[in-house]
Write a protein that holds these residues in place. Structure first.
Motif, PDB file in Angstrom:
ATOM      1  N   ILE A 179     -36.049  -4.730   1.961  1.00  0.00           N
ATOM      2  CA  ILE A 179     -35.168  -3.610   1.643  1.00  0.00           C
ATOM      3  C   ILE A 179     -35.936  -2.299   1.688  1.00  0.00           C
ATOM      4  O   ILE A 179     -35.390  -1.247   2.055  1.00  0.00           O
ATOM      5  N   ARG A 180     -37.220  -2.324   1.355  1.00  0.00           N
ATOM      6  CA  ARG A 180     -38.019  -1.103   1.462  1.00  0.00           C
ATOM      7  C   ARG A 180     -38.139  -0.643   2.906  1.00  0.00           C
ATOM      8  O   ARG A 180     -38.190   0.555   3.180  1.00  0.00           O
ATOM      9  N   ARG A 181     -38.157  -1.601   3.819  1.00  0.00           N
ATOM     10  CA  ARG A 181     -38.210  -1.263   5.248  1.00  0.00           C
ATOM     11  C   ARG A 181     -36.938  -0.542   5.656  1.00  0.00           C
ATOM     12  O   ARG A 181     -36.975   0.451   6.388  1.00  0.00           O
ATOM     13  N   VAL A 182     -35.787  -1.012   5.185  1.00  0.00           N
ATOM     14  CA  VAL A 182     -34.521  -0.347   5.495  1.00  0.00           C
ATOM     15  C   VAL A 182     -34.505   1.061   4.900  1.00  0.00           C
ATOM     16  O   VAL A 182     -34.081   2.023   5.548  1.00  0.00           O
ATOM     17  N   GLU A 183     -34.969   1.184   3.663  1.00  0.00           N
ATOM     18  CA  GLU A 183     -35.006   2.497   3.013  1.00  0.00           C
ATOM     19  C   GLU A 183     -35.906   3.456   3.782  1.00  0.00           C
ATOM     20  O   GLU A 183     -35.578   4.642   3.941  1.00  0.00           O
ATOM     21  N   GLU A 184     -37.021   2.950   4.247  1.00  0.00           N
ATOM     22  CA  GLU A 184     -37.966   3.769   5.002  1.00  0.00           C
ATOM     23  C   GLU A 184     -37.349   4.269   6.305  1.00  0.00           C
ATOM     24  O   GLU A 184     -37.472   5.448   6.655  1.00  0.00           O
ATOM     25  N   ILE A 185     -36.658   3.379   7.020  1.00  0.00           N
ATOM     26  CA  ILE A 185     -36.049   3.757   8.300  1.00  0.00           C
ATOM     27  C   ILE A 185     -34.883   4.722   8.097  1.00  0.00           C
ATOM     28  O   ILE A 185     -34.697   5.675   8.868  1.00  0.00           O
ATOM     29  N   SER A 186     -34.074   4.484   7.073  1.00  0.00           N
ATOM     30  CA  SER A 186     -32.860   5.295   6.877  1.00  0.00           C
ATOM     31  C   SER A 186     -33.135   6.623   6.188  1.00  0.00           C
ATOM     32  O   SER A 186     -32.272   7.511   6.194  1.00  0.00           O
ATOM     33  N   GLU A 187     -34.312   6.775   5.606  1.00  0.00           N
ATOM     34  CA  GLU A 187     -34.617   7.989   4.834  1.00  0.00           C
ATOM     35  C   GLU A 187     -34.451   9.258   5.667  1.00  0.00           C
ATOM     36  O   GLU A 187     -33.881  10.247   5.202  1.00  0.00           O
ATOM     37  N   MET A 188     -34.920   9.243   6.888  1.00  0.00           N
ATOM     38  CA  MET A 188     -34.852  10.432   7.735  1.00  0.00           C
ATOM     39  C   MET A 188     -33.511  10.554   8.467  1.00  0.00           C
ATOM     40  O   MET A 188     -33.065  11.657   8.767  1.00  0.00           O
ATOM     41  N   ARG A 189     -32.868   9.429   8.742  1.00  0.00           N
ATOM     42  CA  ARG A 189     -31.650   9.431   9.561  1.00  0.00           C
ATOM     43  C   ARG A 189     -30.385   9.521   8.712  1.00  0.00           C
ATOM     44  O   ARG A 189     -29.486  10.304   8.998  1.00  0.00           O
ATOM     45  N   GLN A 190     -30.276   8.690   7.687  1.00  0.00           N
ATOM     46  CA  GLN A 190     -29.095   8.642   6.818  1.00  0.00           C
ATOM     47  C   GLN A 190     -29.558   8.390   5.382  1.00  0.00           C
ATOM     48  O   GLN A 190     -29.571   7.253   4.920  1.00  0.00           O
ATOM     49  N   PRO A 191     -29.954   9.440   4.667  1.00  0.00           N
ATOM     50  CA  PRO A 191     -30.529   9.252   3.332  1.00  0.00           C
ATOM     51  C   PRO A 191     -29.651   8.448   2.378  1.00  0.00           C
ATOM     52  O   PRO A 191     -30.158   7.666   1.577  1.00  0.00           O
ATOM     53  N   ASP A 192     -28.321   8.631   2.454  1.00  0.00           N
ATOM     54  CA  ASP A 192     -27.449   7.921   1.520  1.00  0.00           C
ATOM     55  C   ASP A 192     -27.224   6.465   1.915  1.00  0.00           C
ATOM     56  O   ASP A 192     -26.709   5.674   1.127  1.00  0.00           O
ATOM     57  N   PHE A 193     -27.634   6.092   3.131  1.00  0.00           N
ATOM     58  CA  PHE A 193     -27.444   4.715   3.582  1.00  0.00           C
ATOM     59  C   PHE A 193     -28.287   3.742   2.759  1.00  0.00           C
ATOM     60  O   PHE A 193     -27.910   2.585   2.576  1.00  0.00           O
ATOM     61  N   ALA A 194     -29.446   4.212   2.269  1.00  0.00           N
ATOM     62  CA  ALA A 194     -30.325   3.347   1.481  1.00  0.00           C
ATOM     63  C   ALA A 194     -29.602   2.810   0.249  1.00  0.00           C
ATOM     64  O   ALA A 194     -29.851   1.677  -0.183  1.00  0.00           O
ATOM     65  N   PHE A 195     -28.701   3.610  -0.316  1.00  0.00           N
ATOM     66  CA  PHE A 195     -27.936   3.157  -1.481  1.00  0.00           C
ATOM     67  C   PHE A 195     -27.062   1.962  -1.132  1.00  0.00           C
ATOM     68  O   PHE A 195     -27.037   0.954  -1.837  1.00  0.00           O
ATOM     69  N   PHE A 196     -26.348   2.077   0.003  1.00  0.00           N
ATOM     70  CA  PHE A 196     -25.518   0.967   0.456  1.00  0.00           C
ATOM     71  C   PHE A 196     -26.365  -0.287   0.659  1.00  0.00           C
ATOM     72  O   PHE A 196     -26.003  -1.379   0.242  1.00  0.00           O
ATOM     73  N   ALA A 197     -27.490  -0.090   1.337  1.00  0.00           N
ATOM     74  CA  ALA A 197     -28.337  -1.228   1.695  1.00  0.00           C
ATOM     75  C   ALA A 197     -28.889  -1.934   0.465  1.00  0.00           C
ATOM     76  O   ALA A 197     -28.903  -3.168   0.399  1.00  0.00           O
ATOM     77  N   LYS A 198     -29.334  -1.173  -0.513  1.00  0.00           N
ATOM     78  CA  LYS A 198     -29.920  -1.772  -1.718  1.00  0.00           C
ATOM     79  C   LYS A 198     -28.888  -2.592  -2.480  1.00  0.00           C
ATOM     80  O   LYS A 198     -29.177  -3.715  -2.925  1.00  0.00           O
TER      81      LYS A 198
END
Length: 293
Positions: free
Chosen positions: A190-209
């Motif tokens: 999940i940290r990998r997803v957060e890392e990738i989405s941080e620059m592209r879609q910051p709020d996406f990390a919330f969905f993913a987590k």
């Protein structure tokens, strides 16, 4: 009504802060406000609506205040729950039996509430929960909550039951009580997803987590969970990119698979494993977002 670009950017930043701090009630209010502006970019409006829908699904207490305990938000939720259970146990001799009744015959929400409270009952009904867990098929989320309740009570040793069509055996004391108690490799996904989405879609990390936590309770103890723990090359990127792709498709209707696979470093030799992970995650997403949670 017009939402100017700088104003939109300000609210986007504030919304991200609310999600990071798990201030879901404030996030819901802000999204409701933002959706009043017809002049906002259509794609952005769709993202806001998707986020609001997600909060309504995953955090119902934020939109249905009657379900929320009116407590100081700064206090720890677990301590408050323990205190409440202790107080009710003291004034109501039949409190534990009422909770067990909810567990045996209540709706899924009632069963979850019962397990969460039974976990903090002194000298809790371990035998009853063990028996309930082993009786017939249960929803995977309920089964995971039951294991957590048993661990909270100090129970140890193994227990066998049927989950997702598989007969499994797990050690109660190994059950994670929080996201940080899962093995490092699973946390890295999940940290990998957060890392990738941080620059592209910051709020996406919330969905993913949120989705990943739901998925882990579904998979825990099954062959799928064992697969998550394998040491094969690329397993972290395979599951992270499959989650990113499946969730983006579910929320926004489309995802550029090739682009995402390239970003995560998925090569041809990983394609078979990626497809398997994607299918598992899509099946899970279809279940929880269509009300099967």
């Amino acid at each position: 009504m017009i939402l100017f670009p700088k104003t939109e950017q300000f609210y986007e930043e504030e919304l991200t802060k609310c999600l990071q701090k798990e201030q879901y009630g404030e996030a819901v209010s802000m999204l409701t406000f933002l959706l009043q502006f017809p002049s906002a970019d259509q794609q952005k409006t769709e993202q806001w609506q998707a986020l609001l829908n997600w909060l309504q699904t995953m955090q119902p207490e934020t939109v249905f205040p009657a379900l929320s305990s009116q407590v100081d938000e700064e206090e720890e939720e677990e301590d408050l729950l323990r205190q409440m259970v202790e107080e009710k146990s003291t004034v109501d001799a039949a409190f534990v039996e009422k909770l067990l009744g909810m567990l045996r015959a209540g709706s899924m929400d009632q069963q979850l509430a019962a397990l969460e409270q039974l976990a903090f009952v002194q000298r809790g009904p371990v035998a009853e929960i063990r028996s309930w867990l082993r009786q017939g098929p249960r929803h995977p989320h309920l089964q995971f909550k039951a294991l957590q309740a048993l661990k909270h009570m100090g129970e140890t040793g193994s227990i066998d039951f049927v989950k997702n069509g598989n007969h499994i055996v797990v050690d109660i004391e190994e059950t994670p009580l929080s996201s940080e108690e899962f093995p490092g490799q699973i946390r890295d996904m999940i940290r990998r997803v957060e890392e990738i989405s941080e620059m592209r879609q910051p709020d996406f990390a919330f969905f993913a987590k949120q989705t990943w936590q739901e998925f882990l309770s579904y998979a825990y103890g099954t062959p799928i969970y064992v697969e998550l723990l394998t040491q094969e090359d690329g397993v972290i990127d395979i599951w992270a990119s499959a989650l990113h792709t499946a969730l983006q498709e579910q929320l926004f209707g489309t995802a550029n698979r090739e682009e995402l696979q390239d970003i995560y470093g998925i090569v041809d030799s990983m394609e078979g494993s990626w497809n398997n992970a994607y299918k598992v995650l899509r099946r899970h997403l279809d279940t929880i977002l269509l009300g099967g949670r």
